[in-house]
Design a protein around this motif. Sequence first.
Motif, short mmCIF file in Angstrom:
data_model
loop_
_atom_site.label_atom_id
_atom_site.label_comp_id
_atom_site.label_asym_id
_atom_site.label_seq_id
_atom_site.Cartn_x
_atom_site.Cartn_y
_atom_site.Cartn_z
N SER A 1 0.83 -1.20 0.00
CA SER A 1 0.00 0.00 0.00
C SER A 1 0.87 1.25 0.00
O SER A 1 1.96 1.28 0.56
N HIS A 2 0.35 2.32 -0.63
CA HIS A 2 1.02 3.60 -0.64
C HIS A 2 0.28 4.54 0.31
O HIS A 2 -0.94 4.45 0.47
N LEU A 3 1.01 5.45 0.92
CA LEU A 3 0.38 6.48 1.72
C LEU A 3 0.96 7.83 1.30
O LEU A 3 2.19 7.99 1.26
N PRO A 4 0.12 8.82 0.98
CA PRO A 4 0.64 10.15 0.66
C PRO A 4 1.27 10.78 1.89
O PRO A 4 1.04 10.36 3.03
N ASN B 1 -6.37 17.78 6.04
CA ASN B 1 -5.68 18.11 4.80
C ASN B 1 -6.63 17.93 3.60
O ASN B 1 -7.32 16.91 3.50
N PRO B 2 -6.71 18.92 2.70
CA PRO B 2 -7.66 18.84 1.59
C PRO B 2 -7.43 17.66 0.65
O PRO B 2 -8.33 17.27 -0.09
N GLN B 3 -6.21 17.07 0.66
CA GLN B 3 -5.94 15.91 -0.17
C GLN B 3 -6.62 14.64 0.37
O GLN B 3 -6.73 13.65 -0.34
N LEU B 4 -7.05 14.69 1.63
CA LEU B 4 -7.54 13.50 2.30
C LEU B 4 -9.04 13.58 2.52
O LEU B 4 -9.62 14.65 2.58
N SER B 5 -9.62 12.40 2.65
CA SER B 5 -11.04 12.31 3.00
C SER B 5 -11.15 11.65 4.38
O SER B 5 -10.19 11.08 4.89
N ARG C 1 -5.19 2.99 -5.40
CA ARG C 1 -4.94 3.63 -6.69
C ARG C 1 -4.86 5.14 -6.53
O ARG C 1 -3.99 5.82 -7.10
N HIS C 2 -5.77 5.71 -5.73
CA HIS C 2 -5.75 7.15 -5.47
C HIS C 2 -4.46 7.54 -4.74
O HIS C 2 -3.83 8.56 -5.08
#
Length: 452
Positions: free
Chosen positions: A149-152, A326-330, A390-391
Amino acid sequence: MLPLPERRYLAEALRTETVGGILLLLAAVAALVWANVWPHAYQSVLHHPVGPSAPLHLNLPLEAWAKDGLLTVFFFVAGIELKREFVAGELRSPSAALLPVVAAVSGVVLPAIVFTVANSGAGGHPGGWAIPTATDIAFALGVLAVVGSHLPSALRAFLLTLAVVDDLIAILIIAVFYSSGIRFWALGLALAGLVLFWFLHRRGVHGWYLFVPLALVIWALMHESGIHPTVAGVAMGLMLRCHREGAEEHSPGEHIEHLVRPLSAGVAVPVFALFAAGVTISSGAIRDVFTQAMPLGVVLGLLVGKTVGIFGGTWLAARFTRAELNPQLSWSDLFAVSTLAGIGFTVSLLISELAFPNDPELADRAKAAVLIGSLLCALVATVLLKLRNRHYRQLCEEEDRDSDGDGIPDVYQRDDRPADDQHQDDQHQDDRQRDSRPTAGDGTARPGPVTG
Protein backbone atom coordinates in the motif's frame (compact mmCIF):
# COMPACT_ATOMS: atom_id res chain seq x y z
CA MET A 1 1.54 20.23 1.93
CA LEU A 2 4.56 19.50 4.09
CA PRO A 3 7.62 21.77 3.67
CA LEU A 4 10.33 20.11 1.58
CA PRO A 5 12.87 19.54 4.43
CA GLU A 6 10.15 18.08 6.65
CA ARG A 7 9.01 15.80 3.83
CA ARG A 8 12.58 14.56 3.23
CA TYR A 9 13.08 13.89 6.94
CA LEU A 10 9.76 12.06 7.07
CA ALA A 11 10.62 9.92 4.05
CA GLU A 12 14.00 8.90 5.50
CA ALA A 13 12.55 8.15 8.94
CA LEU A 14 9.69 6.07 7.58
CA ARG A 15 11.98 4.19 5.18
CA THR A 16 14.03 2.99 8.16
CA GLU A 17 10.89 2.20 10.16
CA THR A 18 9.45 0.25 7.22
CA VAL A 19 12.52 -2.00 7.02
CA GLY A 20 12.40 -2.36 10.79
CA GLY A 21 8.70 -3.20 10.60
CA ILE A 22 9.37 -6.04 8.17
CA LEU A 23 12.09 -7.39 10.49
CA LEU A 24 9.64 -7.02 13.37
CA LEU A 25 7.07 -9.12 11.52
CA LEU A 26 9.67 -11.80 10.79
CA ALA A 27 10.83 -11.80 14.43
CA ALA A 28 7.24 -12.18 15.67
CA VAL A 29 6.65 -15.12 13.34
CA ALA A 30 9.96 -16.70 14.38
CA ALA A 31 9.02 -16.30 18.06
CA LEU A 32 5.65 -17.99 17.53
CA VAL A 33 7.21 -20.89 15.64
CA TRP A 34 10.01 -21.29 18.19
CA ALA A 35 7.67 -21.14 21.21
CA ASN A 36 5.19 -23.63 19.73
CA VAL A 37 7.58 -26.12 18.07
CA TRP A 38 10.44 -26.07 20.63
CA PRO A 39 8.81 -24.59 23.76
CA HIS A 40 11.39 -25.89 26.25
CA ALA A 41 14.29 -24.44 24.26
CA TYR A 42 12.48 -21.11 23.95
CA GLN A 43 11.78 -20.87 27.68
CA SER A 44 15.34 -21.92 28.49
CA VAL A 45 16.80 -19.11 26.39
CA LEU A 46 14.29 -16.60 27.76
CA HIS A 47 15.24 -17.26 31.36
CA HIS A 48 19.00 -17.67 30.88
CA PRO A 49 20.68 -15.18 33.28
CA VAL A 50 23.34 -12.79 32.02
CA GLY A 51 25.19 -9.94 33.73
CA PRO A 52 26.80 -8.99 37.05
CA SER A 53 24.82 -9.50 40.25
CA ALA A 54 26.52 -6.70 42.20
CA PRO A 55 26.30 -3.88 43.00
CA LEU A 56 23.21 -2.99 40.89
CA HIS A 57 21.53 -6.41 40.63
CA LEU A 58 22.03 -6.73 36.87
CA ASN A 59 22.18 -10.52 36.72
CA LEU A 60 19.03 -10.56 34.59
CA PRO A 61 17.44 -13.15 32.28
CA LEU A 62 17.72 -12.44 28.55
CA GLU A 63 14.00 -11.70 28.48
CA ALA A 64 14.54 -8.84 30.97
CA TRP A 65 17.54 -7.50 29.04
CA ALA A 66 15.36 -7.31 25.92
CA LYS A 67 12.50 -5.64 27.80
CA ASP A 68 14.51 -3.25 29.98
CA GLY A 69 17.65 -2.79 27.89
CA LEU A 70 16.90 -2.98 24.18
CA LEU A 71 13.62 -1.08 24.47
CA THR A 72 15.54 1.77 26.11
CA VAL A 73 17.19 2.32 22.70
CA PHE A 74 13.72 2.37 21.11
CA PHE A 75 12.46 4.97 23.61
CA PHE A 76 15.68 7.00 23.24
CA VAL A 77 14.88 7.42 19.54
CA ALA A 78 11.26 8.19 20.46
CA GLY A 79 12.51 10.96 22.77
CA ILE A 80 14.58 12.50 19.97
CA GLU A 81 11.59 12.26 17.60
CA LEU A 82 9.37 14.00 20.12
CA LYS A 83 11.92 16.77 20.73
CA ARG A 84 12.33 17.29 17.00
CA GLU A 85 8.56 17.41 16.45
CA PHE A 86 8.34 20.16 19.08
CA VAL A 87 11.14 22.33 17.64
CA ALA A 88 11.00 21.63 13.88
CA GLY A 89 8.13 19.29 13.05
CA GLU A 90 4.35 19.20 13.16
CA LEU A 91 4.10 19.90 16.89
CA ARG A 92 5.80 23.29 16.68
CA SER A 93 2.64 24.78 15.18
CA PRO A 94 -0.43 24.53 17.46
CA SER A 95 -2.80 24.54 14.50
CA ALA A 96 -0.96 21.72 12.71
CA ALA A 97 -0.42 19.75 15.91
CA LEU A 98 -4.00 19.89 17.16
CA LEU A 99 -5.48 17.07 15.09
CA PRO A 100 -2.75 14.42 15.63
CA VAL A 101 -2.40 15.32 19.32
CA VAL A 102 -6.14 15.07 19.94
CA ALA A 103 -6.16 11.84 17.92
CA ALA A 104 -3.34 10.37 20.03
CA VAL A 105 -4.96 11.32 23.34
CA SER A 106 -8.36 10.01 22.25
CA GLY A 107 -6.66 6.87 20.94
CA VAL A 108 -5.29 6.22 24.43
CA VAL A 109 -8.33 7.17 26.52
CA LEU A 110 -11.04 5.23 24.67
CA PRO A 111 -9.18 1.87 24.49
CA ALA A 112 -8.54 2.15 28.25
CA ILE A 113 -12.25 2.78 28.80
CA VAL A 114 -13.26 -0.13 26.55
CA PHE A 115 -10.88 -2.48 28.40
CA THR A 116 -12.07 -1.29 31.82
CA VAL A 117 -15.73 -1.76 30.91
CA ALA A 118 -15.01 -5.27 29.59
CA ASN A 119 -13.20 -6.13 32.84
CA SER A 120 -15.57 -4.43 35.29
CA GLY A 121 -17.40 -7.63 36.22
CA ALA A 122 -16.43 -10.73 38.13
CA GLY A 123 -13.33 -12.43 36.72
CA GLY A 124 -12.04 -9.23 35.14
CA HIS A 125 -8.50 -7.83 35.49
CA PRO A 126 -8.77 -4.01 35.29
CA GLY A 127 -5.05 -3.65 36.07
CA GLY A 128 -4.29 -4.31 32.39
CA TRP A 129 -6.16 -1.22 31.19
CA ALA A 130 -3.05 0.28 29.53
CA ILE A 131 -2.29 -2.74 27.32
CA PRO A 132 -4.42 -1.66 24.30
CA THR A 133 -3.44 2.02 24.44
CA ALA A 134 -0.22 1.89 22.36
CA THR A 135 0.37 2.32 18.61
CA ASP A 136 3.31 0.54 16.95
CA ILE A 137 4.45 2.66 13.99
CA ALA A 138 7.11 0.15 12.88
CA PHE A 139 4.67 -2.77 12.78
CA ALA A 140 2.09 -0.62 10.96
CA LEU A 141 4.62 0.41 8.30
CA GLY A 142 5.81 -3.17 8.00
CA VAL A 143 2.25 -4.21 7.21
CA LEU A 144 2.01 -1.46 4.59
CA ALA A 145 5.27 -2.62 3.00
CA VAL A 146 4.12 -6.24 2.88
CA VAL A 147 0.71 -5.50 1.34
CA GLY A 148 2.18 -2.92 -1.05
CA SER A 149 0.00 0.00 0.00
CA HIS A 150 1.02 3.60 -0.64
CA LEU A 151 0.38 6.48 1.72
CA PRO A 152 0.64 10.15 0.66
CA SER A 153 2.87 12.41 2.75
CA ALA A 154 -0.06 14.02 4.57
CA LEU A 155 -1.26 10.66 5.91
CA ARG A 156 2.28 9.53 6.73
CA ALA A 157 2.93 12.75 8.66
CA PHE A 158 -0.33 12.33 10.57
CA LEU A 159 0.49 8.71 11.44
CA LEU A 160 4.07 9.48 12.53
CA THR A 161 3.06 12.48 14.67
CA LEU A 162 0.26 10.48 16.26
CA ALA A 163 2.70 7.64 17.05
CA VAL A 164 5.27 10.03 18.56
CA VAL A 165 2.70 11.56 20.93
CA ASP A 166 1.39 8.07 21.66
CA ASP A 167 4.92 6.97 22.65
CA LEU A 168 5.17 9.92 25.06
CA ILE A 169 1.88 8.97 26.71
CA ALA A 170 2.98 5.33 26.89
CA ILE A 171 6.22 6.14 28.71
CA LEU A 172 4.33 8.39 31.14
CA ILE A 173 1.91 5.54 31.84
CA ILE A 174 4.82 3.14 32.43
CA ALA A 175 6.63 5.61 34.70
CA VAL A 176 3.55 6.50 36.79
CA PHE A 177 1.56 3.26 36.96
CA TYR A 178 4.12 0.47 36.51
CA SER A 179 6.94 1.60 38.77
CA SER A 180 7.13 0.43 42.38
CA GLY A 181 9.47 0.20 45.36
CA ILE A 182 11.31 3.44 44.54
CA ARG A 183 14.90 3.56 45.85
CA PHE A 184 15.51 7.28 46.15
CA TRP A 185 19.29 7.07 46.44
CA ALA A 186 19.51 5.40 43.03
CA LEU A 187 16.90 7.74 41.55
CA GLY A 188 18.81 10.76 42.85
CA LEU A 189 22.07 9.53 41.32
CA ALA A 190 20.29 8.79 38.02
CA LEU A 191 18.88 12.34 37.97
CA ALA A 192 22.37 13.70 38.72
CA GLY A 193 23.67 11.68 35.78
CA LEU A 194 20.97 13.15 33.54
CA VAL A 195 21.95 16.66 34.64
CA LEU A 196 25.60 15.89 33.78
CA PHE A 197 24.48 14.45 30.41
CA TRP A 198 22.55 17.66 29.66
CA PHE A 199 25.41 19.93 30.82
CA LEU A 200 28.07 18.19 28.73
CA HIS A 201 25.81 18.20 25.67
CA ARG A 202 24.95 21.89 26.03
CA ARG A 203 28.62 22.78 26.48
CA GLY A 204 29.34 21.22 23.10
CA VAL A 205 31.34 18.28 24.43
CA HIS A 206 31.60 15.47 21.86
CA GLY A 207 32.70 11.85 21.94
CA TRP A 208 30.73 8.62 22.10
CA TYR A 209 33.37 7.21 24.45
CA LEU A 210 32.14 9.71 27.06
CA PHE A 211 28.37 9.73 26.50
CA VAL A 212 27.82 5.99 25.98
CA PRO A 213 29.36 4.95 29.35
CA LEU A 214 27.48 7.81 31.04
CA ALA A 215 24.21 6.65 29.44
CA LEU A 216 24.85 3.08 30.64
CA VAL A 217 25.43 4.29 34.20
CA ILE A 218 22.23 6.39 34.09
CA TRP A 219 20.31 3.37 32.78
CA ALA A 220 21.67 1.06 35.48
CA LEU A 221 20.83 3.55 38.23
CA MET A 222 17.32 4.08 36.85
CA HIS A 223 16.85 0.30 36.74
CA GLU A 224 18.00 0.01 40.36
CA SER A 225 15.72 2.88 41.44
CA GLY A 226 12.53 0.98 40.59
CA ILE A 227 11.52 3.39 37.80
CA HIS A 228 11.31 1.51 34.51
CA PRO A 229 14.68 2.10 32.81
CA THR A 230 13.13 3.03 29.46
CA VAL A 231 12.31 6.37 31.13
CA ALA A 232 16.06 7.10 31.09
CA GLY A 233 16.11 6.60 27.31
CA VAL A 234 13.29 9.08 26.73
CA ALA A 235 14.86 11.61 29.11
CA MET A 236 18.23 11.51 27.32
CA GLY A 237 16.53 11.78 23.93
CA LEU A 238 14.59 14.86 25.02
CA MET A 239 17.81 16.52 26.24
CA LEU A 240 19.49 16.49 22.82
CA ARG A 241 19.47 19.73 20.83
CA CYS A 242 17.39 19.28 17.68
CA HIS A 243 17.74 22.71 16.08
CA ARG A 244 20.67 23.80 13.94
CA GLU A 245 23.05 26.53 15.06
CA GLY A 246 25.51 28.46 12.96
CA ALA A 247 26.72 26.55 9.93
CA GLU A 248 25.57 23.15 11.14
CA GLU A 249 24.19 20.94 8.41
CA HIS A 250 22.46 18.77 11.00
CA SER A 251 21.69 19.33 14.66
CA PRO A 252 23.26 16.94 17.20
CA GLY A 253 19.88 15.31 17.78
CA GLU A 254 19.33 14.69 14.07
CA HIS A 255 22.85 13.29 13.68
CA ILE A 256 22.52 10.92 16.64
CA GLU A 257 19.05 9.84 15.57
CA HIS A 258 20.41 9.05 12.09
CA LEU A 259 23.03 6.79 13.70
CA VAL A 260 20.83 5.11 16.32
CA ARG A 261 17.51 4.71 14.48
CA PRO A 262 18.74 1.73 12.37
CA LEU A 263 19.96 0.05 15.58
CA SER A 264 16.55 0.63 17.18
CA ALA A 265 14.38 -0.39 14.23
CA GLY A 266 16.64 -3.12 12.87
CA VAL A 267 17.98 -4.76 16.05
CA ALA A 268 16.48 -3.61 19.35
CA VAL A 269 12.77 -3.89 18.52
CA PRO A 270 12.95 -7.14 16.47
CA VAL A 271 15.05 -8.86 19.17
CA PHE A 272 12.58 -7.70 21.82
CA ALA A 273 9.75 -9.14 19.70
CA LEU A 274 11.64 -12.43 19.43
CA PHE A 275 11.71 -12.69 23.23
CA ALA A 276 8.24 -11.25 23.90
CA ALA A 277 5.95 -12.61 21.17
CA GLY A 278 6.52 -16.32 21.81
CA VAL A 279 3.15 -17.40 23.18
CA THR A 280 1.56 -20.82 22.84
CA ILE A 281 -1.12 -20.85 20.16
CA SER A 282 -3.84 -23.49 20.40
CA SER A 283 -7.55 -23.71 19.80
CA GLY A 284 -8.08 -23.33 23.55
CA ALA A 285 -5.85 -20.25 23.75
CA ILE A 286 -7.65 -18.62 20.82
CA ARG A 287 -11.03 -19.46 22.38
CA ASP A 288 -9.92 -17.86 25.65
CA VAL A 289 -9.07 -14.62 23.84
CA PHE A 290 -12.71 -14.22 22.78
CA THR A 291 -14.41 -15.66 25.86
CA GLN A 292 -12.44 -14.27 28.82
CA ALA A 293 -12.81 -10.66 29.93
CA MET A 294 -9.15 -9.61 30.03
CA PRO A 295 -7.98 -10.77 26.58
CA LEU A 296 -11.30 -9.79 25.01
CA GLY A 297 -10.86 -6.31 26.47
CA VAL A 298 -7.44 -6.08 24.80
CA VAL A 299 -8.83 -7.10 21.40
CA LEU A 300 -11.80 -4.72 21.63
CA GLY A 301 -9.56 -1.94 22.91
CA LEU A 302 -7.24 -2.24 19.91
CA LEU A 303 -9.82 -2.85 17.21
CA VAL A 304 -12.73 -0.71 18.43
CA GLY A 305 -11.24 1.63 21.02
CA LYS A 306 -8.28 2.75 18.92
CA THR A 307 -10.26 3.16 15.70
CA VAL A 308 -13.21 5.03 17.20
CA GLY A 309 -11.00 7.03 19.58
CA ILE A 310 -8.61 8.32 16.92
CA PHE A 311 -11.26 8.90 14.25
CA GLY A 312 -13.84 10.34 16.64
CA GLY A 313 -11.38 12.61 18.42
CA THR A 314 -10.08 13.97 15.11
CA TRP A 315 -13.61 14.56 13.77
CA LEU A 316 -14.69 16.38 16.92
CA ALA A 317 -11.54 18.56 16.85
CA ALA A 318 -12.17 19.47 13.21
CA ARG A 319 -15.87 20.07 13.91
CA PHE A 320 -15.53 22.33 16.93
CA THR A 321 -12.15 24.03 16.43
CA ARG A 322 -10.36 25.76 13.56
CA ALA A 323 -8.29 22.66 12.80
CA GLU A 324 -8.89 21.24 9.34
CA LEU A 325 -8.19 17.93 7.65
CA ASN A 326 -5.68 18.11 4.80
CA PRO A 327 -7.66 18.84 1.59
CA GLN A 328 -5.94 15.91 -0.17
CA LEU A 329 -7.54 13.50 2.30
CA SER A 330 -11.04 12.31 3.00
CA TRP A 331 -12.54 11.08 6.26
CA SER A 332 -12.50 7.55 4.88
CA ASP A 333 -8.70 7.85 4.61
CA LEU A 334 -8.49 8.89 8.23
CA PHE A 335 -10.73 6.02 9.31
CA ALA A 336 -8.41 3.54 7.57
CA VAL A 337 -5.33 5.05 9.26
CA SER A 338 -7.17 5.01 12.60
CA THR A 339 -7.69 1.28 12.19
CA LEU A 340 -4.03 0.83 11.20
CA ALA A 341 -3.03 2.66 14.41
CA GLY A 342 -4.76 -0.11 16.35
CA ILE A 343 -1.68 -2.25 15.73
CA GLY A 344 -0.22 -2.04 19.23
CA PHE A 345 2.60 -4.55 19.20
CA THR A 346 5.86 -3.55 20.88
CA VAL A 347 4.71 -1.35 23.77
CA SER A 348 1.54 -3.40 24.29
CA LEU A 349 3.64 -6.55 24.75
CA LEU A 350 5.85 -4.67 27.22
CA ILE A 351 2.86 -3.44 29.25
CA SER A 352 1.38 -6.97 29.21
CA GLU A 353 4.43 -8.13 31.18
CA LEU A 354 4.44 -5.09 33.47
CA ALA A 355 0.72 -5.36 34.25
CA PHE A 356 0.90 -9.00 35.39
CA PRO A 357 4.46 -9.49 36.70
CA ASN A 358 3.47 -12.29 39.09
CA ASP A 359 1.18 -14.19 36.74
CA PRO A 360 3.03 -15.37 33.60
CA GLU A 361 -0.02 -17.28 32.37
CA LEU A 362 -2.17 -14.15 32.46
CA ALA A 363 0.60 -12.14 30.78
CA ASP A 364 0.77 -14.75 27.99
CA ARG A 365 -3.00 -14.48 27.52
CA ALA A 366 -2.65 -10.71 27.23
CA LYS A 367 0.17 -11.16 24.68
CA ALA A 368 -1.96 -13.56 22.63
CA ALA A 369 -4.75 -10.97 22.67
CA VAL A 370 -2.30 -8.27 21.52
CA LEU A 371 -1.19 -10.47 18.61
CA ILE A 372 -4.75 -11.31 17.57
CA GLY A 373 -6.02 -7.75 18.03
CA SER A 374 -3.11 -6.33 16.04
CA LEU A 375 -3.66 -8.92 13.30
CA LEU A 376 -7.36 -8.00 13.04
CA CYS A 377 -6.50 -4.30 12.85
CA ALA A 378 -3.93 -5.03 10.14
CA LEU A 379 -6.42 -7.05 8.08
CA VAL A 380 -9.21 -4.47 8.32
CA ALA A 381 -6.84 -1.57 7.58
CA THR A 382 -5.39 -3.45 4.60
CA VAL A 383 -8.84 -3.86 3.06
CA LEU A 384 -9.75 -0.19 3.65
CA LEU A 385 -6.44 1.10 2.29
CA LYS A 386 -6.54 -1.21 -0.73
CA LEU A 387 -9.85 0.39 -1.74
CA ARG A 388 -8.02 3.74 -2.02
CA ASN A 389 -4.62 2.45 -3.09
CA ARG A 390 -4.94 3.63 -6.69
CA HIS A 391 -5.75 7.15 -5.47
CA TYR A 392 -2.82 7.04 -3.01
CA ARG A 393 -0.48 5.85 -5.76
CA GLN A 394 -1.47 8.81 -7.94
CA LEU A 395 -0.88 11.24 -5.07
CA CYS A 396 2.54 9.72 -4.32
CA GLU A 397 3.55 9.85 -7.99
CA GLU A 398 2.52 13.50 -8.17
CA GLU A 399 4.43 14.31 -4.98
CA ASP A 400 7.60 12.54 -6.23
CA ARG A 401 7.56 13.76 -9.87
CA ASP A 402 10.77 15.63 -10.74
CA SER A 403 10.57 16.58 -14.43
CA ASP A 404 13.76 18.65 -14.56
CA GLY A 405 15.83 16.20 -12.49
CA ASP A 406 17.08 18.84 -10.06
CA GLY A 407 16.31 16.75 -6.97
CA ILE A 408 13.34 18.92 -5.96
CA PRO A 409 9.84 17.55 -6.71
CA ASP A 410 7.81 19.67 -9.12
CA VAL A 411 5.08 20.34 -6.54
CA TYR A 412 7.60 22.43 -4.58
CA GLN A 413 8.39 24.62 -7.59
CA ARG A 414 4.88 25.69 -8.55
CA ASP A 415 3.82 29.29 -8.05
CA ASP A 416 0.26 28.35 -7.04
CA ARG A 417 1.32 26.89 -3.70
CA PRO A 418 0.28 28.62 -0.45
CA ALA A 419 2.56 31.51 0.48
CA ASP A 420 3.51 29.92 3.81
CA ASP A 421 4.77 26.78 2.06
CA GLN A 422 6.81 28.79 -0.44
CA HIS A 423 8.30 30.90 2.35
CA GLN A 424 9.37 27.85 4.36
CA ASP A 425 11.02 26.19 1.36
CA ASP A 426 12.71 29.45 0.30
CA GLN A 427 14.01 29.91 3.85
CA HIS A 428 15.37 26.35 3.83
CA GLN A 429 17.08 26.99 0.49
CA ASP A 430 18.64 30.19 1.86
CA ASP A 431 19.89 28.27 4.91
CA ARG A 432 21.46 25.60 2.68
CA GLN A 433 23.22 28.24 0.58
CA ARG A 434 24.46 30.04 3.68
CA ASP A 435 25.67 26.83 5.32
CA SER A 436 27.53 25.75 2.18
CA ARG A 437 29.61 28.96 1.96
CA PRO A 438 33.27 28.71 3.01
CA THR A 439 34.05 30.42 6.31
CA ALA A 440 36.80 32.80 7.22
CA GLY A 441 39.17 32.20 10.10
CA ASP A 442 36.89 34.09 12.50
CA GLY A 443 33.95 31.80 11.69
CA THR A 444 32.02 34.39 9.62
CA ALA A 445 30.70 33.42 6.22
CA ARG A 446 32.63 34.71 3.24
CA PRO A 447 30.58 36.20 0.40
CA GLY A 448 29.57 33.68 -2.20
CA PRO A 449 30.40 34.14 -5.88
CA VAL A 450 28.42 36.81 -7.69
CA THR A 451 26.50 35.43 -10.65
CA GLY A 452 24.81 37.25 -13.45
